[in-house]
Design a protein around this motif. Structure first.
Motif, PDB file in Angstrom:
ATOM      1  N   VAL A  16      81.278 -64.405 -78.304  1.00  0.00           N
ATOM      2  CA  VAL A  16      82.236 -63.295 -78.333  1.00  0.00           C
ATOM      3  C   VAL A  16      82.669 -63.041 -79.767  1.00  0.00           C
ATOM      4  O   VAL A  16      82.713 -61.896 -80.230  1.00  0.00           O
ATOM      5  N   VAL A  21      80.062 -61.223 -81.973  1.00  0.00           N
ATOM      6  CA  VAL A  21      79.898 -59.798 -81.678  1.00  0.00           C
ATOM      7  C   VAL A  21      81.121 -58.982 -82.089  1.00  0.00           C
ATOM      8  O   VAL A  21      80.991 -57.875 -82.588  1.00  0.00           O
ATOM      9  N   SER A  22      82.308 -59.545 -81.925  1.00  0.00           N
ATOM     10  CA  SER A  22      83.533 -58.744 -82.054  1.00  0.00           C
ATOM     11  C   SER A  22      84.512 -59.240 -83.109  1.00  0.00           C
ATOM     12  O   SER A  22      85.673 -58.831 -83.104  1.00  0.00           O
ATOM     13  N   ARG A  23      84.088 -60.060 -84.046  1.00  0.00           N
ATOM     14  CA  ARG A  23      85.029 -60.675 -84.994  1.00  0.00           C
ATOM     15  C   ARG A  23      85.878 -59.662 -85.750  1.00  0.00           C
ATOM     16  O   ARG A  23      87.086 -59.809 -85.858  1.00  0.00           O
ATOM     17  N   HIS A  52      86.601 -56.600 -84.936  1.00  0.00           N
ATOM     18  CA  HIS A  52      87.445 -55.888 -83.987  1.00  0.00           C
ATOM     19  C   HIS A  52      88.636 -56.757 -83.569  1.00  0.00           C
ATOM     20  O   HIS A  52      89.765 -56.265 -83.471  1.00  0.00           O
ATOM     21  N   ILE A  53      88.381 -58.046 -83.337  1.00  0.00           N
ATOM     22  CA  ILE A  53      89.446 -58.969 -82.948  1.00  0.00           C
ATOM     23  C   ILE A  53      90.471 -59.084 -84.071  1.00  0.00           C
ATOM     24  O   ILE A  53      91.680 -58.989 -83.838  1.00  0.00           O
ATOM     25  N   TYR A  77      91.879 -61.548 -78.929  1.00  0.00           N
ATOM     26  CA  TYR A  77      90.615 -62.131 -78.486  1.00  0.00           C
ATOM     27  C   TYR A  77      90.305 -61.714 -77.047  1.00  0.00           C
ATOM     28  O   TYR A  77      89.188 -61.303 -76.745  1.00  0.00           O
ATOM     29  N   PHE A 137      88.757 -58.301 -76.378  1.00  0.00           N
ATOM     30  CA  PHE A 137      87.330 -58.128 -76.625  1.00  0.00           C
ATOM     31  C   PHE A 137      86.463 -59.129 -75.875  1.00  0.00           C
ATOM     32  O   PHE A 137      85.255 -58.954 -75.791  1.00  0.00           O
ATOM     33  N   SER A 148      84.032 -54.374 -74.282  1.00  0.00           N
ATOM     34  CA  SER A 148      83.298 -54.161 -75.529  1.00  0.00           C
ATOM     35  C   SER A 148      84.159 -53.497 -76.604  1.00  0.00           C
ATOM     36  O   SER A 148      85.158 -52.852 -76.287  1.00  0.00           O
ATOM     37  N   PRO A 149      83.755 -53.620 -77.866  1.00  0.00           N
ATOM     38  CA  PRO A 149      84.458 -52.925 -78.942  1.00  0.00           C
ATOM     39  C   PRO A 149      84.510 -51.408 -78.735  1.00  0.00           C
ATOM     40  O   PRO A 149      85.464 -50.758 -79.154  1.00  0.00           O
ATOM     41  N   HIS A 160      87.711 -50.251 -76.835  1.00  0.00           N
ATOM     42  CA  HIS A 160      88.996 -50.247 -77.532  1.00  0.00           C
ATOM     43  C   HIS A 160      89.021 -49.348 -78.762  1.00  0.00           C
ATOM     44  O   HIS A 160      90.091 -48.873 -79.140  1.00  0.00           O
TER      45      HIS A 160
END
Length: 127
Positions: A41, A44-46, A48-49, A82, A85, A89-90, A93
């Motif tokens: 997770v 993929v989304s660092r 965005h988090i 966290y 996401f 998915s990013p 949001h």
């Protein structure tokens, strides 16, 4: 969730905001705050988090709060960001402007047409 550290680890709160300002990698924030995560997770989304966490932090006035209270609130915000996401998915949001501007569910802004790159390649006979 998984990570390389125990979820029950206490947070070191001395000079907490200064410590946070010195961090750079997402993994460092998770380690310092004692928040467990799934590396898949995070990979993929660092961004965005971390952006979402920043949005949550911007909504709070930390003045006159103890380091212990600040640490607890920041931890909750990282966990919340966290989870945003980890469960979607990013694209759901759209925390970054580029994703908000190119939302397929919203009509294009007059004078700002988006042309996908693959359609340009098709015009030149390349795919």
């Amino acid at each position: 969730m998984s990570s390389d550290f125990a979820n029950s680890r206490p947070i070191e709160v001395t000079d907490f905001l200064a410590r946070l300002k010195g961090l750079s990698a997402a993994e460092e924030f998770f380690a310092v705050l004692g928040v467990s995560y799934d590396p898949k997770v995070l990979n993929v989304s660092r961004l965005h988090i971390m952006r979402r966490m920043g949005q949550y932090l911007a909504e709070v006035d930390f003045s006159d709060l103890s380091d212990r209270v600040i640490a607890a609130r920041v931890r909750i915000m990282l966990e919340r960001a966290y989870e945003d996401f980890a469960t979607s998915s990013p694209l759901t949001h759209r925390v970054f402007k580029v994703l908000r501007d190119h939302d397929p569910d919203k009509p294009a802004t007059p004078g700002r047409t988006f042309v996908p790159f693959d359609s340009v390649l098709t015009l030149f006979g390349q795919e």
